[in-house]
Scaffold this motif. Structure first.
Motif, mmCIF file in Angstrom:
data_model
loop_
_atom_site.group_PDB
_atom_site.id
_atom_site.type_symbol
_atom_site.label_atom_id
_atom_site.label_comp_id
_atom_site.label_asym_id
_atom_site.label_seq_id
_atom_site.Cartn_x
_atom_site.Cartn_y
_atom_site.Cartn_z
ATOM 1 N N LEU A 214 0.823 -1.215 0.000
ATOM 2 C CA LEU A 214 0.000 0.000 0.000
ATOM 3 C C LEU A 214 0.854 1.261 0.000
ATOM 4 N N ASP A 215 0.326 2.301 -0.646
ATOM 5 C CA ASP A 215 0.955 3.617 -0.619
ATOM 6 C C ASP A 215 0.427 4.350 0.616
ATOM 7 N N LEU A 216 1.166 4.282 1.713
ATOM 8 C CA LEU A 216 0.686 4.821 2.984
ATOM 9 C C LEU A 216 1.162 6.239 3.259
ATOM 10 N N ALA A 217 2.349 6.575 2.814
ATOM 11 C CA ALA A 217 2.969 7.850 3.199
ATOM 12 C C ALA A 217 2.356 9.021 2.436
ATOM 13 N N THR A 218 1.122 9.336 2.786
ATOM 14 C CA THR A 218 0.431 10.469 2.186
ATOM 15 C C THR A 218 -0.084 11.358 3.311
ATOM 16 N N GLY A 219 -0.365 12.587 2.977
ATOM 17 C CA GLY A 219 -0.914 13.508 3.966
ATOM 18 C C GLY A 219 -2.413 13.613 3.879
ATOM 19 N N ASN A 220 -3.060 12.657 3.192
ATOM 20 C CA ASN A 220 -4.509 12.724 3.020
ATOM 21 C C ASN A 220 -5.206 12.536 4.359
ATOM 22 N N VAL A 221 -6.164 13.422 4.669
ATOM 23 C CA VAL A 221 -6.845 13.365 5.957
ATOM 24 C C VAL A 221 -7.814 12.187 6.048
ATOM 25 N N VAL A 222 -8.227 11.629 4.914
ATOM 26 C CA VAL A 222 -9.097 10.441 4.906
ATOM 27 C C VAL A 222 -8.319 9.271 4.301
ATOM 28 N N GLU A 223 -7.155 9.007 4.902
ATOM 29 C CA GLU A 223 -6.263 7.976 4.374
ATOM 30 C C GLU A 223 -6.920 6.608 4.357
ATOM 31 N N ASP A 224 -7.833 6.337 5.301
ATOM 32 C CA ASP A 224 -8.521 5.052 5.321
ATOM 33 C C ASP A 224 -9.410 4.887 4.098
ATOM 34 N N LEU A 225 -10.168 5.929 3.751
ATOM 35 C CA LEU A 225 -11.028 5.883 2.568
ATOM 36 C C LEU A 225 -10.192 5.696 1.308
ATOM 37 N N VAL A 226 -9.076 6.409 1.223
ATOM 38 C CA VAL A 226 -8.199 6.303 0.054
ATOM 39 C C VAL A 226 -7.593 4.902 -0.036
ATOM 40 N N MET A 227 -7.215 4.307 1.112
ATOM 41 C CA MET A 227 -6.685 2.940 1.105
ATOM 42 C C MET A 227 -7.713 1.963 0.550
ATOM 43 N N GLY A 228 -8.970 2.124 0.981
ATOM 44 C CA GLY A 228 -10.029 1.243 0.490
ATOM 45 C C GLY A 228 -10.215 1.361 -1.009
ATOM 46 N N ILE A 229 -10.170 2.587 -1.526
ATOM 47 C CA ILE A 229 -10.313 2.802 -2.966
ATOM 48 C C ILE A 229 -9.145 2.163 -3.716
ATOM 49 N N GLU A 230 -7.931 2.318 -3.171
ATOM 50 C CA GLU A 230 -6.760 1.704 -3.804
ATOM 51 C C GLU A 230 -6.904 0.184 -3.870
ATOM 52 N N LEU A 231 -7.406 -0.422 -2.786
ATOM 53 C CA LEU A 231 -7.591 -1.871 -2.777
ATOM 54 C C LEU A 231 -8.635 -2.308 -3.795
ATOM 55 N N ILE A 232 -9.715 -1.550 -3.910
ATOM 56 C CA ILE A 232 -10.761 -1.872 -4.888
ATOM 57 C C ILE A 232 -10.198 -1.812 -6.303
ATOM 58 N N GLU A 233 -9.413 -0.786 -6.579
ATOM 59 C CA GLU A 233 -8.848 -0.644 -7.919
ATOM 60 C C GLU A 233 -7.846 -1.745 -8.230
ATOM 61 N N ARG A 234 -7.252 -2.323 -7.193
ATOM 62 C CA ARG A 234 -6.313 -3.434 -7.387
ATOM 63 C C ARG A 234 -7.026 -4.781 -7.427
ATOM 64 N N GLY A 235 -8.353 -4.789 -7.339
ATOM 65 C CA GLY A 235 -9.113 -6.038 -7.375
ATOM 66 C C GLY A 235 -9.144 -6.771 -6.059
ATOM 67 N N LEU A 236 -8.903 -6.045 -4.949
ATOM 68 C CA LEU A 236 -8.902 -6.653 -3.608
ATOM 69 C C LEU A 236 -9.861 -5.893 -2.697
ATOM 70 N N PRO A 237 -11.147 -5.885 -3.007
ATOM 71 C CA PRO A 237 -12.086 -5.107 -2.192
ATOM 72 C C PRO A 237 -12.137 -5.598 -0.747
ATOM 73 N N PRO A 238 -12.105 -4.687 0.225
ATOM 74 C CA PRO A 238 -12.180 -5.082 1.636
ATOM 75 C C PRO A 238 -13.535 -5.705 1.964
ATOM 76 N N VAL A 239 -13.574 -6.448 3.078
ATOM 77 C CA VAL A 239 -14.821 -7.069 3.517
ATOM 78 C C VAL A 239 -15.163 -6.574 4.927
ATOM 79 N N PHE A 240 -16.449 -6.566 5.225
ATOM 80 C CA PHE A 240 -16.936 -6.088 6.519
ATOM 81 C C PHE A 240 -17.222 -7.266 7.429
ATOM 82 N N GLU A 241 -16.808 -7.148 8.693
ATOM 83 C CA GLU A 241 -17.070 -8.191 9.686
ATOM 84 C C GLU A 241 -17.968 -7.620 10.785
ATOM 85 N N PRO A 242 -19.285 -7.881 10.703
ATOM 86 C CA PRO A 242 -20.211 -7.316 11.686
ATOM 87 C C PRO A 242 -20.103 -7.934 13.069
#
Length: 395
Positions: A214-242
């Motif tokens: 992952l490209d983590l070293a960013t100053g984005n204030v919503v880095e979690d949202l951006v990480m999720g988008i990056e994973l989706i674009e790489r074909g690795l969508p995150p999953v939710f555990e209720p």
């Protein structure tokens, strides 16, 4: 002229129909939830990575839980990032592993995570769990997200919510309800619709190979949202555990306003730049995870969504007076009513523990407060710095 007005009515209604349909679908499919038994998974080595900035005041309440997780076999690494207080000392004295980072020109949670990842890489674990320094997770929840990440080889997001604070102000209570609606009800709905989990910043379990890339070293204030988008674009969508929950104490009025300005301002900025591209490429590639993430990003925060529906309904009423065509008014009014019913249903399922009955009466004041907040965001007064959020004491 009548024909032009009718076309205008259709143009006004189409976007709000699409946005409302996405929101209503997420709520409808997320109202009921059940926790499925977790099948056995190979034992994985686990590291908790805790980015912290000036958390000396909140750490003492979190240390017993962290030490319990450490005693269960998990490695616990705290990154004291650009701290001006005793965060590192407090953690070390309690027995936690600590690394310190000082770089005033590159501040942000993403930089802290990248720094911690470099330390973990010296003896890489199978699974990395990111936990904010003011959050708590128990052994059962940790085990559940680790097992699911091991089984699926995907990033797993736990349900991240604030502890109920019925003693707090109306603004805090309603904000906590909105947070629970988004992070529990809508997350369940998205999962049932086959969409990706929305990463929320804490309680996230990453297989090491995924985390390392992952490209983590960013100053984005919503880095979690951006990480999720990056994973989706790489074909690795995150999953939710209720079945796993991460808890955080509520903020006071000032802290809540700071949080909302930072999170919602970052969300709106990211949505504007990313949603059209995700939707377009998702439709072309026929990838459901991209399509739904793009559609989810089109849905503004609840106050703005309700306001948009009120405005569209009023315009539809004016057009109905000018053309005699009542269909736009019926559609606009019907959608607004459906939103109100959906929010009421979410309150009945998840909101009762977050909002007292008397607080509901003050909802109009909360909406006015949020509109003022959005005015400041649109005016460019959006915080991007990583600052510690003040928490209220538990009663």
């Amino acid at each position: 002229m009548t024909g032009v007005l009718q076309i205008l009515a259709i143009v006004l209604l189409v976007p709000i129909i699409v946005i409302d349909t996405v929101f209503l679908s997420e709520i409808l499919f997320g109202l009921a939830g059940s926790v499925k038994p977790m099948r056995a998974a190979p034992r994985s080595s686990v590291a908790l990575l805790i980015p912290a900035h000036d958390e000396e005041a909140s750490l003492p309440a979190m240390l017993p839980g962290l030490l319990d997780l450490k005693s269960s076999g998990a490695r616990v690494l705290l990154v004291a990032d650009n701290c001006t207080d005793g965060t590192a000392r407090t953690a070390r004295e309690a027995g936690l592993e600590v690394v310190e980072r000082t770089d005033p020109d590159r501040r942000g949670k993403g930089y802290a995570l990248a720094f911690g990842r470099d330390e973990l890489a010296k003896s890489a674990p199978d699974i990395v769990v990111i936990l904010d320094a003011d959050c708590a997770i128990d052994r059962a929840a940790l085990t559940r997200i680790v097992q699911r990440a091991t089984i699926t080889d995907r990033v797993v997001q736990a349900a991240y919510v604030f502890r109920p604070a019925l003693h707090a102000s109306a603004a805090v209570q309603i904000s906590n309800f909105a947070f629970a609606t988004k992070n529990i009800v809508r997350q369940r709905g998205i999962a049932r619709l086959g969409g990706p989990a929305i990463l929320t910043g804490s309680g996230m379990a990453f297989p090491w190979s995924t985390f390392a890339a992952l490209d983590l070293a960013t100053g984005n204030v919503v880095e979690d949202l951006v990480m999720g988008i990056e994973l989706i674009e790489r074909g690795l969508p995150p999953v939710f555990e209720p079945g796993a929950t991460v808890w955080s104490d509520s903020s006071g009025d000032s802290g809540t306003e700071t949080q909302r300005a930072r999170w919602e301002g970052g969300f709106l900025a990211t949505a504007r730049s990313v949603a059209p591209r995700l939707l377009g490429t998702g439709l072309i590639q026929r990838r459901w995870s991209k399509i739904w993430m793009g559609a989810h990003l089109l849905v503004p925060p609840l106050t703005l969504l309700l306001l948009a529906n009120v405005v569209v309904t009023l315009l539809a009423a004016l057009l109905a007076l000018g053309t005699g065509m009542v269909t736009p008014l019926l559609i606009g009014g019907g959608l607004l009513w459906a939103l109100i019913v959906a929010v009421a249903a979410a309150w009945a399922v998840e909101g009762r523990r977050h909002i007292s009955g008397m607080t509901l009466i003050r909802l109009p004041f909360y909406i006015a407060w949020k509109l003022a907040l959005y005015a400041r965001i649109l005016g460019g007064k959006r915080s991007v710095a990583w600052v510690r959020t003040e928490r209220v004491d538990r009663p």
